[in-house]
Design a protein around this motif. Structure first.
Motif, PDB file in Angstrom:
ATOM      1  N   LEU A   1       0.832  -1.203   0.000  1.00  0.00           N
ATOM      2  CA  LEU A   1       0.000   0.000   0.000  1.00  0.00           C
ATOM      3  C   LEU A   1       0.866   1.252   0.000  1.00  0.00           C
ATOM      4  O   LEU A   1       0.654   2.165  -0.810  1.00  0.00           O
ATOM      5  CB  LEU A   1      -0.943   0.003   1.215  1.00  0.00           C
ATOM      6  CG  LEU A   1      -1.911   1.173   1.219  1.00  0.00           C
ATOM      7  CD1 LEU A   1      -3.269   0.718   0.743  1.00  0.00           C
ATOM      8  CD2 LEU A   1      -2.013   1.764   2.600  1.00  0.00           C
TER       9      LEU A   1
ATOM     10  N   ASN B   1      -8.296   8.784   0.869  1.00  0.00           N
ATOM     11  CA  ASN B   1      -9.021   7.507   0.796  1.00  0.00           C
ATOM     12  C   ASN B   1      -8.342   6.501  -0.131  1.00  0.00           C
ATOM     13  O   ASN B   1      -9.008   5.819  -0.916  1.00  0.00           O
ATOM     14  CB  ASN B   1     -10.477   7.719   0.369  1.00  0.00           C
ATOM     15  CG  ASN B   1     -11.223   8.606   1.328  1.00  0.00           C
ATOM     16  OD1 ASN B   1     -11.040   8.528   2.537  1.00  0.00           O
ATOM     17  ND2 ASN B   1     -12.048   9.493   0.793  1.00  0.00           N
TER      18      ASN B   1
ATOM     19  N   ARG C   1      -6.819   3.179  -1.302  1.00  0.00           N
ATOM     20  CA  ARG C   1      -6.990   1.768  -0.965  1.00  0.00           C
ATOM     21  C   ARG C   1      -6.626   0.929  -2.193  1.00  0.00           C
ATOM     22  O   ARG C   1      -6.531   1.450  -3.287  1.00  0.00           O
ATOM     23  CB  ARG C   1      -8.397   1.477  -0.470  1.00  0.00           C
ATOM     24  CG  ARG C   1      -9.484   1.842  -1.428  1.00  0.00           C
ATOM     25  CD  ARG C   1     -10.835   2.033  -0.722  1.00  0.00           C
ATOM     26  NE  ARG C   1     -11.902   2.286  -1.656  1.00  0.00           N
ATOM     27  CZ  ARG C   1     -12.125   3.434  -2.268  1.00  0.00           C
ATOM     28  NH1 ARG C   1     -11.331   4.460  -2.070  1.00  0.00           N
ATOM     29  NH2 ARG C   1     -13.129   3.582  -3.092  1.00  0.00           N
ATOM     30  N   LEU C   2      -6.454  -0.359  -1.975  1.00  0.00           N
ATOM     31  CA  LEU C   2      -6.082  -1.216  -3.098  1.00  0.00           C
ATOM     32  C   LEU C   2      -6.773  -2.557  -3.008  1.00  0.00           C
ATOM     33  O   LEU C   2      -7.303  -2.946  -1.968  1.00  0.00           O
ATOM     34  CB  LEU C   2      -4.561  -1.394  -3.174  1.00  0.00           C
ATOM     35  CG  LEU C   2      -3.810  -2.047  -2.018  1.00  0.00           C
ATOM     36  CD1 LEU C   2      -3.892  -3.553  -2.063  1.00  0.00           C
ATOM     37  CD2 LEU C   2      -2.360  -1.618  -2.055  1.00  0.00           C
ATOM     38  N   ARG C   3      -6.755  -3.251  -4.146  1.00  0.00           N
ATOM     39  CA  ARG C   3      -7.173  -4.648  -4.185  1.00  0.00           C
ATOM     40  C   ARG C   3      -6.223  -5.372  -5.134  1.00  0.00           C
ATOM     41  O   ARG C   3      -5.865  -4.878  -6.195  1.00  0.00           O
ATOM     42  CB  ARG C   3      -8.625  -4.818  -4.606  1.00  0.00           C
ATOM     43  CG  ARG C   3      -8.916  -4.511  -6.033  1.00  0.00           C
ATOM     44  CD  ARG C   3     -10.371  -4.817  -6.359  1.00  0.00           C
ATOM     45  NE  ARG C   3     -10.656  -4.405  -7.724  1.00  0.00           N
ATOM     46  CZ  ARG C   3     -11.641  -4.865  -8.427  1.00  0.00           C
ATOM     47  NH1 ARG C   3     -12.471  -5.753  -7.912  1.00  0.00           N
ATOM     48  NH2 ARG C   3     -11.850  -4.449  -9.647  1.00  0.00           N
TER      49      ARG C   3
ATOM     50  N   VAL D   1      -5.584   0.276  -7.575  1.00  0.00           N
ATOM     51  CA  VAL D   1      -5.708   1.234  -6.480  1.00  0.00           C
ATOM     52  C   VAL D   1      -6.870   2.172  -6.776  1.00  0.00           C
ATOM     53  O   VAL D   1      -7.220   2.417  -7.935  1.00  0.00           O
ATOM     54  CB  VAL D   1      -4.401   2.025  -6.242  1.00  0.00           C
ATOM     55  CG1 VAL D   1      -3.257   1.086  -5.898  1.00  0.00           C
ATOM     56  CG2 VAL D   1      -4.043   2.908  -7.415  1.00  0.00           C
TER      57      VAL D   1
ATOM     58  N   TYR E   1      -8.638   5.969  -5.243  1.00  0.00           N
ATOM     59  CA  TYR E   1      -8.459   7.125  -4.372  1.00  0.00           C
ATOM     60  C   TYR E   1      -9.227   8.325  -4.916  1.00  0.00           C
ATOM     61  O   TYR E   1      -9.723   8.294  -6.045  1.00  0.00           O
ATOM     62  CB  TYR E   1      -6.973   7.465  -4.194  1.00  0.00           C
ATOM     63  CG  TYR E   1      -6.234   7.797  -5.466  1.00  0.00           C
ATOM     64  CD1 TYR E   1      -6.060   9.121  -5.880  1.00  0.00           C
ATOM     65  CD2 TYR E   1      -5.685   6.797  -6.258  1.00  0.00           C
ATOM     66  CE1 TYR E   1      -5.369   9.420  -7.039  1.00  0.00           C
ATOM     67  CE2 TYR E   1      -4.993   7.089  -7.408  1.00  0.00           C
ATOM     68  CZ  TYR E   1      -4.835   8.407  -7.800  1.00  0.00           C
ATOM     69  OH  TYR E   1      -4.150   8.708  -8.951  1.00  0.00           O
TER      70      TYR E   1
ATOM     71  N   THR F   1      -8.690   5.615 -10.362  1.00  0.00           N
ATOM     72  CA  THR F   1      -8.263   4.229 -10.220  1.00  0.00           C
ATOM     73  C   THR F   1      -7.102   3.989 -11.170  1.00  0.00           C
ATOM     74  O   THR F   1      -7.048   4.559 -12.262  1.00  0.00           O
ATOM     75  CB  THR F   1      -9.406   3.231 -10.485  1.00  0.00           C
ATOM     76  OG1 THR F   1      -8.953   1.914 -10.175  1.00  0.00           O
ATOM     77  CG2 THR F   1      -9.903   3.264 -11.910  1.00  0.00           C
TER      78      THR F   1
END
Length: 112
Positions: A2, A65, A67-69, A78, A80, A90
């Motif tokens: 991250l 904000n 975040r990742l997957r 990612v 945000y 993204t």
């Protein structure tokens, strides 16, 4: 992971990085594609040509904000927001040879 990807995304928002084609070449994958908030599509060649000329006037951008997957072992997406222009963003980052590079990016304006 991250923190690494947040750092890389943040670098791409800095005029000092955007203005240097060599740094952009390292950060953007050869198959890079972007869909801008305008809906226009850009390939890597166009970004490498246009970004350096616009870098000096690029405004400050603040990521929130983040975040990742993980999509698989080599691909991470990612998500945000950018505070200043109210866009959702993204990116997909690809790990090759121990080096991360962005292969896809999209910015979308938030509904008012």
């Amino acid at each position: 992971m991250l923190e690494t990807l947040l750092s890389l995304e943040s670098q791409l928002l800095l005029p000092s990085v955007r203005g240097k084609q060599q740094q952009l070449e390292l950060l953007l994958h050869p198959d890079f594609i972007e869909i801008g908030a305008s809906g226009r599509m850009y390939d890597r060649a166009r970004i490498l040509t246009e970004l350096p000329g616009e870098a000096a006037d690029y405004p400050v951008r603040t990521i929130e904000n983040f975040r990742l997957r993980k999509l698989n072992e080599e691909l991470v997406q990612v998500f945000y927001s950018i505070v200043e222009n109210e866009t959702q963003r993204t990116s997909i980052w690809k790990l090759e040879g121990g080096q991360w590079s962005m292969i896809y990016h999209q910015g979308t304006r938030r509904a008012s």
